[in-house]
Scaffold this motif. Sequence first.
Motif, short mmCIF file in Angstrom:
data_model
loop_
_atom_site.label_atom_id
_atom_site.label_comp_id
_atom_site.label_asym_id
_atom_site.label_seq_id
_atom_site.Cartn_x
_atom_site.Cartn_y
_atom_site.Cartn_z
N LYS A 63 1.43 5.30 11.82
CA LYS A 63 1.79 3.89 11.92
C LYS A 63 3.30 3.68 11.93
O LYS A 63 3.81 2.77 12.58
N TRP A 69 5.51 0.29 12.24
CA TRP A 69 5.18 -0.65 11.18
C TRP A 69 6.09 -0.43 9.99
O TRP A 69 6.56 0.68 9.75
N LYS A 73 3.19 -3.55 5.64
CA LYS A 73 2.00 -3.61 6.49
C LYS A 73 1.17 -2.33 6.37
O LYS A 73 -0.06 -2.38 6.35
N SER A 77 -2.69 -2.21 4.89
CA SER A 77 -3.79 -1.63 5.68
C SER A 77 -4.52 -0.54 4.89
O SER A 77 -5.75 -0.45 4.95
N GLN A 80 -6.69 -2.12 2.28
CA GLN A 80 -7.90 -2.66 2.92
C GLN A 80 -8.95 -1.57 3.11
O GLN A 80 -10.14 -1.86 3.13
N LYS A 81 -8.51 -0.34 3.27
CA LYS A 81 -9.44 0.78 3.48
C LYS A 81 -9.90 1.40 2.16
O LYS A 81 -10.62 2.39 2.15
#
Length: 148
Positions: A63, A69, A73, A77, A80-81
């Motif tokens: 990323k 990124w 960010k 991410s 979120q995983k």
Amino acid sequence: MSTDFYSWATSRCSQKEYCRSDIAQKLRTKGATSAEIEALLERLETERYIDEERYARAFVSDKFRFDHWGRIKIAYSLRQKGINAHTIEDALAQIDDDDYHQSLADFIASRRRTTKADSPYALNQKIARAAITRGFEPQMVFDALGED
């Protein structure tokens, strides 16, 4: 546990890095039960097909290098995983600070060439919004814009 799910998962994990949540989600869509998913994930981790730390390092590297990124960010991410905070911190530490600052400077320079605005202030605001949305730290963005 179905050997079909196992062979499917090992085949996928041999080709690309996956985290637990990615494989679990894909198995759910294939019709696996919660018990089958949990047993399969445990087996995949034991056999080192899945490794959250290895996945986080690869994710951060990709990323940052390819998608440019920022740390915020990337960390969001990974959260979120379902990756734990300590693993995320360790993975983000691999980003060299000089490379990170250069990436932000390159992003700002690129946006300066392509963004239109009525005043220098409006231009800086548009660039700052874009950089912050990309995941760069707000204070770092404003500092970089102030140096121009």
